[in-house]
Design a protein around this motif. Structure first.
Motif, mmCIF file in Angstrom:
data_model
loop_
_atom_site.group_PDB
_atom_site.id
_atom_site.type_symbol
_atom_site.label_atom_id
_atom_site.label_comp_id
_atom_site.label_asym_id
_atom_site.label_seq_id
_atom_site.Cartn_x
_atom_site.Cartn_y
_atom_site.Cartn_z
ATOM 1 N N LEU A 103 -33.631 35.508 36.265
ATOM 2 C CA LEU A 103 -32.344 35.668 35.762
ATOM 3 C C LEU A 103 -31.838 34.154 35.817
ATOM 4 C CD1 LEU A 103 -30.115 38.367 37.524
ATOM 5 C CD2 LEU A 103 -31.028 38.238 35.255
ATOM 6 N N THR A 104 -32.202 33.277 36.624
ATOM 7 C CA THR A 104 -31.997 31.876 36.700
ATOM 8 C C THR A 104 -32.506 30.970 35.340
ATOM 9 O OG1 THR A 104 -32.091 31.964 38.858
ATOM 10 C CG2 THR A 104 -32.399 29.703 37.730
ATOM 11 N N HIS A 105 -33.697 31.482 34.985
ATOM 12 C CA HIS A 105 -34.405 30.965 33.808
ATOM 13 C C HIS A 105 -33.659 31.579 32.597
ATOM 14 C CE1 HIS A 105 -37.998 28.874 35.416
ATOM 15 N NE2 HIS A 105 -38.182 29.862 36.253
ATOM 16 N N LEU A 106 -33.250 32.810 32.722
ATOM 17 C CA LEU A 106 -32.593 33.453 31.665
ATOM 18 C C LEU A 106 -31.098 32.836 31.062
ATOM 19 C CD1 LEU A 106 -33.040 35.694 29.466
ATOM 20 C CD2 LEU A 106 -31.960 37.017 30.843
ATOM 21 N N ASP A 107 -30.490 32.470 32.305
ATOM 22 C CA ASP A 107 -29.340 31.628 32.291
ATOM 23 C C ASP A 107 -29.440 30.382 31.619
ATOM 24 O OD1 ASP A 107 -26.535 31.531 32.869
ATOM 25 O OD2 ASP A 107 -27.269 29.921 34.561
ATOM 26 N N ASP A 108 -30.670 29.724 32.079
ATOM 27 C CA ASP A 108 -30.927 28.301 31.362
ATOM 28 C C ASP A 108 -31.123 28.523 29.765
ATOM 29 O OD1 ASP A 108 -30.798 27.078 33.937
ATOM 30 O OD2 ASP A 108 -32.598 27.067 34.109
ATOM 31 N N LEU A 109 -31.849 29.717 29.421
ATOM 32 C CA LEU A 109 -32.152 30.051 27.955
ATOM 33 C C LEU A 109 -30.750 30.167 27.292
ATOM 34 C CD1 LEU A 109 -33.779 30.513 25.744
ATOM 35 C CD2 LEU A 109 -33.912 32.883 26.422
ATOM 36 N N VAL A 110 -29.621 30.933 27.900
ATOM 37 C CA VAL A 110 -28.633 31.149 27.163
ATOM 38 C C VAL A 110 -27.807 29.955 27.014
ATOM 39 C CG1 VAL A 110 -26.310 32.263 27.310
ATOM 40 C CG2 VAL A 110 -28.431 33.398 27.817
ATOM 41 N N ASN A 111 -27.725 29.000 27.951
ATOM 42 C CA ASN A 111 -27.157 27.653 27.793
ATOM 43 C C ASN A 111 -27.780 26.914 26.765
ATOM 44 O OD1 ASN A 111 -24.920 27.748 30.016
ATOM 45 N ND2 ASN A 111 -26.673 27.547 31.690
ATOM 46 N N ARG A 112 -29.024 26.830 26.716
ATOM 47 C CA ARG A 112 -29.616 26.138 25.632
ATOM 48 C C ARG A 112 -29.399 26.545 24.237
ATOM 49 N NH1 ARG A 112 -34.076 25.945 29.126
ATOM 50 N NH2 ARG A 112 -35.171 27.571 27.771
ATOM 51 N N LEU A 113 -29.198 27.788 24.073
ATOM 52 C CA LEU A 113 -28.956 28.460 22.878
ATOM 53 C C LEU A 113 -27.332 28.231 22.539
ATOM 54 C CD1 LEU A 113 -30.583 32.176 22.978
ATOM 55 C CD2 LEU A 113 -31.284 30.442 21.665
ATOM 56 N N ALA A 114 -26.764 28.385 23.416
ATOM 57 C CA ALA A 114 -25.128 28.074 23.302
ATOM 58 C C ALA A 114 -25.007 26.555 22.924
ATOM 59 C CB ALA A 114 -24.237 28.306 24.308
ATOM 60 N N GLY A 115 -25.793 25.676 23.227
ATOM 61 C CA GLY A 115 -25.626 24.324 23.196
ATOM 62 C C GLY A 115 -26.336 23.712 22.030
ATOM 63 N N GLY A 116 -27.171 24.670 21.185
ATOM 64 C CA GLY A 116 -28.286 24.310 20.126
ATOM 65 C C GLY A 116 -29.436 23.475 20.717
ATOM 66 N N GLY A 117 -29.824 23.980 21.856
ATOM 67 C CA GLY A 117 -30.834 23.250 22.258
ATOM 68 C C GLY A 117 -32.089 23.752 21.566
ATOM 69 N N ASP A 118 -32.244 24.953 21.240
ATOM 70 C CA ASP A 118 -33.327 25.647 20.304
ATOM 71 C C ASP A 118 -33.206 25.408 18.711
ATOM 72 O OD1 ASP A 118 -34.251 29.119 20.291
ATOM 73 O OD2 ASP A 118 -35.072 27.267 19.340
ATOM 74 N N ALA A 119 -34.034 24.623 18.430
ATOM 75 C CA ALA A 119 -33.975 23.997 17.136
ATOM 76 C C ALA A 119 -33.800 25.171 16.099
ATOM 77 C CB ALA A 119 -34.859 23.221 16.795
#
Length: 808
Positions: free
Chosen positions: A529-545
């Motif tokens: 869940l910690t890694h999944l939380d990081d992923l959601v933050n990246r998606l919301a911030g546009g970290g995933d190109a």
């Protein structure tokens, strides 16, 4: 002087002579706020004898008999108008008592009083009675005078015009004898009430009078008439034709009703039916709604109006007659409308069309649509209004309004009203069409991302349900998953993405893929869940190109791992509802798993809870749409779920159905995902464990022990591969790991070989060079088994390899 007015030819002045208003017949004076006279007219001079120069600019107190009397404006402070009698002094000194009317004026910076009083005139003359009679006869309202026997005595000219009868023809008749209508009987009842109570009465009446094409609406006043002694002599009827005002109000009411009733859902056929229901019977006797087939499926129809014959699908109809017997086209049927038909013409011209049904029009319709012509004759259609349904510049179809019971034909005002309510429906139908397209896309995307069937595994018996939200709410981002893990373990996942539509479905797909990827590396639930939380933050911030997602993304998730060997279950959740547990004895409890923050907040920890489950326990995972909605809070939903789970049930599918039927009275306003799992256990007969001494010589002993166990299980055919796997994994653990080392074989639907040691260093594949003495072991394991890997444990790691068993 006010000015002059000319009388029209034939008027009371006779011959069109010019007459002036006698301004001097009224005494007028103006007094300012200080009591000083500022204006004085000829009428005032006639009344009091003072000329204007003698009064203007001086105090008005001199006009009062008592100079000590307060000034008149001061006596009237706070009033806008005053009337009464006043005693004034004439210029020659005698007193006059006159009627006085005073107006307070405040405008353009002025603050004064206008005082007016009539100058005495001659008394009434015998000619006044004739003057009154003429005024009554020529009044612009319908008026009639009835005696106490309710017999007509006088009727004015407007009454004669409305009734189409002269006063002489109506004199001596009652209302019920002049107008044959139920409303006339009610009018007589109200007339009797006026005579009985001596008070004026009011009523409204709708009448279809002889000689008039349409029904008219009247506001009627009934006033008792008394003689000079106060005795009742009769009743004066005064009626005002308020038909236009009534129709205007009815149109406004219909438009308001349409705005409230049309578009209550995002269901296209229902929206069309709401239009038909609103229009009948207040606007039309029969209504049909037909849509172009090209808009089905949510696609945009071709630009521009269609020309020539038009094919349309009937989606709604309504009639004043039960069962819509006028209809020729059944619902759902595509019908052809000829080029000269009313519907086709209104679409081609892009404007409403009114057609009055004449014999010639029916004869023409006989050649192109004989069934329609026959129905029109049968039911007496006489007027049709067809209105194109357009929204955002697109033509969607046509609404056709017909009349055959009410006699009035459609007119220009009806056309505007038909346009108004049809435009409302067209916007709602277009919204429903576009929503249907997005919903279908979201459902397709969501269904492609959800498990099509649950994977094979032996640790749990599982039943699942997924129920999309209602059409109004839209497709959400709920999901569930069942993921087989190494060592016969199984992971259960339930999650919920905030929002609805394609973006929610796409986000759900990304999170589900991420969970599967993280589960594949055997992360503990809290770390996952910690890694999944990081992923959601990246998606919301546009970290995933590659992610076309902007703004905040909210989601909840529950992740549980069950081990059938140890019967341990480890659970962690990120803002998700707690799972329910039903023990074999029927006890229901909701597990006290630490809540954890929803995914996307970032930086906050997640905690896992580990518990031991008895074989046959039920684990129930779900999303909040099952237990919470607009009319029920989550505590009530939890209580209802507890009651359902407390009932004896051996079939998991039935348990799922009971939960849905009890907790969801109708189509849910939010998506619902549900997983119900019954635990199994692998007993000692399916698991074999050996401690491994930290000595290379122990490798041979481990191979022999494994072969003996396979023989007991009847798996001699797997011995060759198992020996190689055991030899490689045990050798690596002894050589590169740390004690304690342990070998475990698990006989399930596959054969799992696990070797644990106290080191956290994970091995990896590498390509051995030609003269290397080692480096080929794990490569052989990977080639000979259907999967291998490593997972961390609290005191080291486990390396495992899984091989398929020969088919029986």
């Amino acid at each position: 002087m006010i000015g002059s007015a000319s009388a029209r030819d034939g008027g009371p002045s006779g011959g069109g002579s010019r007459e002036r208003v006698d301004e001097a017949a009224t005494a007028r004076a103006v007094v300012d706020g200080h009591g000083v006279v500022t204006a004085w007219n000829e009428g005032a001079r006639r009344l009091l004898g003072y000329r204007a120069p003698e009064v203007i600019g001086r105090s008005g107190a001199r006009l009062l008999p008592d100079t000590a009397h307060p000034h008149l404006p001061e006596a009237l402070t706070g009033l806008r108008r005053w009337s009464g009698t006043a005693t004034l002094l004439h210029r020659d000194g005698h007193r006059l008592t006159v009627g006085l009317l005073a107006h307070h004026r405040e405008s353009d910076g002025k603050d004064d009083w206008l005082l007016v009083s009539p100058v005495p005139r001659p008394a009434a003359t015998p000619q006044d009675d004739a003057f009154v009679r003429r005024s009554f006869a020529q009044a612009p309202y319908t008026m009639a005078l009835y005696d106490t026997g309710l017999r007509l005595r006088w009727a004015n000219g407007d009454m004669e015009r409305v009734m189409g009868l002269s006063e002489a023809e109506m004199r001596g008749l009652r209302v019920t004898e002049i107008v044959l209508d139920p409303e006339s009987e009610r009018t007589e009842e109200v007339m009797r009430a006026a005579l009985r109570t001596g008070r004026p009465q009011e009523l409204g009446a709708a009448l279809h009078l002889a000689g008039h094409e349409r029904e008219s609406v009247w506001s009627v006043s009934l006033v008792p008439v008394r003689d000079s002694g106060g005795l009742l002599e009769g009743v004066l009827l005064s009626a005002h034709d308020v038909t236009e005002q009534y129709l205007a109000r009815q149109r406004l009411v219909l438009v308001d009703d349409a705005s409230r009733r049309i578009g209550s859902t995002l269901d296209l056929p229902r929206t069309a039916q709401e239009l038909a229901d609103v229009a009948v019977p207040r606007f039309a006797d029969f209504v049909t709604v037909d849509l172009l087939p090209s808009i089905e499926g949510g696609e945009d129809p071709p630009q521009g109006p269609p020309h020539g014959p038009v094919k349309m699908r009937r989606v709604a109809s309504q009639s004043v007659l039960e069962g819509c017997p006028e209809a020729v086209v059944p619902h759902g049927t595509v019908a052809n409308y000829p080029e000269r038909s009313t519907a086709a013409r209104c679409l081609a011209e892009g404007r409403p069309v009114i057609e009055h049904i004449t014999p010639a029009a029916l004869a023409d319709l006989d050649r192109t649509a004989p069934k329609r012509a026959a129905r029109m004759r049968q039911f007496g259609f006489h007027s049709v209004l067809a209105v194109p349904m357009r929204a955002r510049g697109l033509t969607l179809g046509v609404a056709t309004f017909s009349r055959h019971r009410r006699p009035q034909r459609f007119e220009q005002d009806d056309l505007l009203l038909g346009q108004e309510i049809t435009a409302r429906a067209a916007v709602c139908i277009d919204n429903a069409r576009r929503y249907t397209r997005e919903r279908d896309t979201s459902l397709t995307l969501q269904n492609s991302l959800l498990p099509q069937q649950l994977p094979e595994q032996a640790a749990l018996d599982i039943a699942s349900r997924y129920l999309p939200a209602s059409a109004r709410a839209g497709v959400g981002g709920d999901w569930f998953d069942v993921i087989p893990l190494s060592g016969a373990r199984v992971a259960l996942v339930v999650g919920d993405v905030v929002g609805h539509g394609i973006q929610a479905s796409a986000t759900m797909g990304r999170l589900r893929t991420a969970v599967r990827t993280l589960a594949d590396v055997d992360l503990p639930p809290d770390e996952l869940l910690t890694h999944l939380d990081d992923l959601v933050n990246r998606l919301a911030g546009g970290g995933d190109a590659t992610a076309p997602l902007d703004g905040d993304i909210g989601a909840t998730c529950l992740y549980a791992v069950y081990d059938p060997v140890s019967r341990h279950c480890t659970v962690a959740r990120a803002g998700h509802p707690v799972p329910a547990l039903v023990t074999p004895d029927g006890t229901v409890e909701f597990l006290g798993v630490p809540a954890g923050p929803p995914l996307g907040l970032g930086g906050l920890p997640f905690e896992s809870t580990e518990l031991e489950l008895a074989e046959g326990s039920l684990l129930v995972l779900y999303t909040d749409g099952l237990v919470e909605n607009r009319v029920r809070d989550i505590d009530e939903g939890i209580a209802a779920m507890r009651e359902v789970l407390g009932r004896p049930a051996h079939d998991l599918e039935a348990t799922c159905d009971d939960l849905l039927s009890t907790l969801l009275a109708d189509r849910p306003s939010d998506d619902v995902a549900l997983l119900v799992a019954r635990t199994r256990a692998l007993d000692a007969s399916h698991v074999a464990t050996w401690p491994v001494p930290p000595d290379p010589a122990a490798v041979a002993e481990m191979r022999k022990a494994a072969c003996r166990q396979l023989s007991e299980w009847g798996l001699d055919e797997a011995a060759f591969v198992t020996e190689l796997v055991v030899s490689e994994l045990v050798t690596n653990a002894i050589r590169y790991g740390r004690p304690p080392v342990e070998l475990r074989l698990i006989y399930d639907r596959t054969l799992v070989c696990e070797v644990s040691d106290g080191s956290t260093t994970a091995p990896h594949l590498r390509r051995a060079r030609t003269f290397d003495e080692g480096g080929r072991g794990l490569l052989l394991v990977a080639q000979l088994t259907q999967g291998w890997g490593t997972r961390q444990i609290p005191n080291g790691k486990i390396i495992w390899a899984e091989q398929a068993l020969p088919a029986d």
